[in-house]
Scaffold this motif. Structure first.
Motif, PDB file in Angstrom:
ATOM      1  N   VAL A 121      10.442   5.357   8.422  1.00 60.77           N
ATOM      2  CA  VAL A 121      10.223   4.418   7.323  1.00 60.77           C
ATOM      3  C   VAL A 121      11.331   4.441   6.274  1.00 60.77           C
ATOM      4  O   VAL A 121      11.441   3.500   5.489  1.00 60.77           O
ATOM      5  N   VAL A 129       6.428  -1.530   5.607  1.00 65.82           N
ATOM      6  CA  VAL A 129       5.781  -0.251   5.914  1.00 65.82           C
ATOM      7  C   VAL A 129       4.281  -0.359   5.672  1.00 65.82           C
ATOM      8  O   VAL A 129       3.475   0.040   6.522  1.00 65.82           O
ATOM      9  N   SER A 131       0.670   4.347   3.223  1.00 62.87           N
ATOM     10  CA  SER A 131       0.628   2.951   2.764  1.00 62.87           C
ATOM     11  C   SER A 131      -0.007   2.861   1.378  1.00 62.87           C
ATOM     12  O   SER A 131       0.459   2.101   0.531  1.00 62.87           O
TER      13      SER A 131
END
Length: 83
Positions: free
Chosen positions: A44, A52, A73
Protein backbone atom coordinates in the motif's frame (compact mmCIF):
# COMPACT_ATOMS: atom_id res chain seq x y z
CA UNK A 1 0.94 13.45 8.76
CA UNK A 2 1.84 10.64 11.16
CA UNK A 3 -0.98 8.81 12.92
CA UNK A 4 -1.21 6.04 15.50
CA UNK A 5 -4.40 3.97 15.39
CA UNK A 6 -5.45 1.55 18.15
CA UNK A 7 -7.11 -1.42 16.46
CA UNK A 8 -10.16 -3.31 17.71
CA UNK A 9 -11.00 -6.97 17.22
CA UNK A 10 -7.71 -8.07 15.61
CA UNK A 11 -4.43 -9.68 16.65
CA UNK A 12 -2.65 -6.51 15.57
CA UNK A 13 -2.78 -4.04 18.47
CA UNK A 14 -1.79 -0.83 16.73
CA UNK A 15 -1.12 0.67 13.30
CA UNK A 16 1.37 3.48 12.79
CA UNK A 17 1.00 5.24 9.47
CA UNK A 18 2.05 8.32 7.60
CA UNK A 19 -0.08 9.99 4.94
CA UNK A 20 1.07 12.88 2.75
CA UNK A 21 -1.95 14.52 1.18
CA UNK A 22 -3.83 11.59 -0.33
CA UNK A 23 -0.84 9.22 -0.59
CA UNK A 24 0.13 6.51 1.89
CA UNK A 25 3.80 7.07 2.76
CA UNK A 26 4.37 4.33 5.36
CA UNK A 27 2.51 1.72 7.41
CA UNK A 28 3.72 -0.29 10.40
CA UNK A 29 1.62 -2.89 12.22
CA UNK A 30 2.35 -3.84 15.84
CA UNK A 31 1.37 -7.42 16.60
CA UNK A 32 -0.51 -9.75 14.30
CA UNK A 33 0.86 -11.95 11.52
CA UNK A 34 4.17 -10.23 10.93
CA UNK A 35 4.94 -11.55 7.44
CA UNK A 36 1.46 -10.93 6.03
CA UNK A 37 1.18 -7.47 7.55
CA UNK A 38 4.65 -6.52 6.38
CA UNK A 39 3.54 -7.50 2.87
CA UNK A 40 0.35 -5.44 3.09
CA UNK A 41 2.32 -2.45 4.35
CA UNK A 42 4.74 -2.62 1.42
CA UNK A 43 1.95 -3.07 -1.11
CA UNK A 44 0.00 0.00 0.00
CA UNK A 45 2.95 2.37 0.33
CA UNK A 46 2.77 4.93 -2.44
CA UNK A 47 -0.89 4.19 -3.17
CA UNK A 48 -3.74 6.67 -3.10
CA UNK A 49 -5.61 6.52 0.23
CA UNK A 50 -9.02 6.17 -1.45
CA UNK A 51 -7.78 3.19 -3.49
CA UNK A 52 -6.43 1.43 -0.39
CA UNK A 53 -9.65 2.06 1.53
CA UNK A 54 -11.83 0.76 -1.30
CA UNK A 55 -9.76 -2.42 -1.65
CA UNK A 56 -9.37 -3.26 2.05
CA UNK A 57 -12.59 -2.04 3.63
CA UNK A 58 -14.90 -4.80 4.79
CA UNK A 59 -12.39 -7.66 4.69
CA UNK A 60 -13.10 -10.12 7.49
CA UNK A 61 -10.78 -12.50 9.32
CA UNK A 62 -12.57 -15.81 9.77
CA UNK A 63 -15.72 -15.23 11.80
CA UNK A 64 -14.52 -11.86 13.11
CA UNK A 65 -16.39 -8.81 11.80
CA UNK A 66 -13.09 -7.11 10.91
CA UNK A 67 -9.47 -7.86 9.97
CA UNK A 68 -6.09 -6.14 10.01
CA UNK A 69 -6.61 -4.86 6.42
CA UNK A 70 -10.08 -3.57 7.38
CA UNK A 71 -8.58 -1.85 10.42
CA UNK A 72 -5.99 -0.22 8.14
CA UNK A 73 -8.81 1.17 6.01
CA UNK A 74 -10.39 2.65 9.16
CA UNK A 75 -7.05 4.11 10.26
CA UNK A 76 -6.58 5.74 6.86
CA UNK A 77 -10.09 7.21 6.92
CA UNK A 78 -9.39 8.65 10.35
CA UNK A 79 -6.02 10.07 9.28
CA UNK A 80 -7.51 11.76 6.21
CA UNK A 81 -10.44 13.21 8.17
CA UNK A 82 -8.02 14.82 10.66
CA UNK A 83 -5.92 16.53 8.01
Amino acid sequence: MKTVYQTEGTCCRQIELEVDGDVVKSVRFLGGCHGNLQGIARLVEGMNVADVVSRLSGIRCGMKPTSCPDQLSLALRQAVSRS
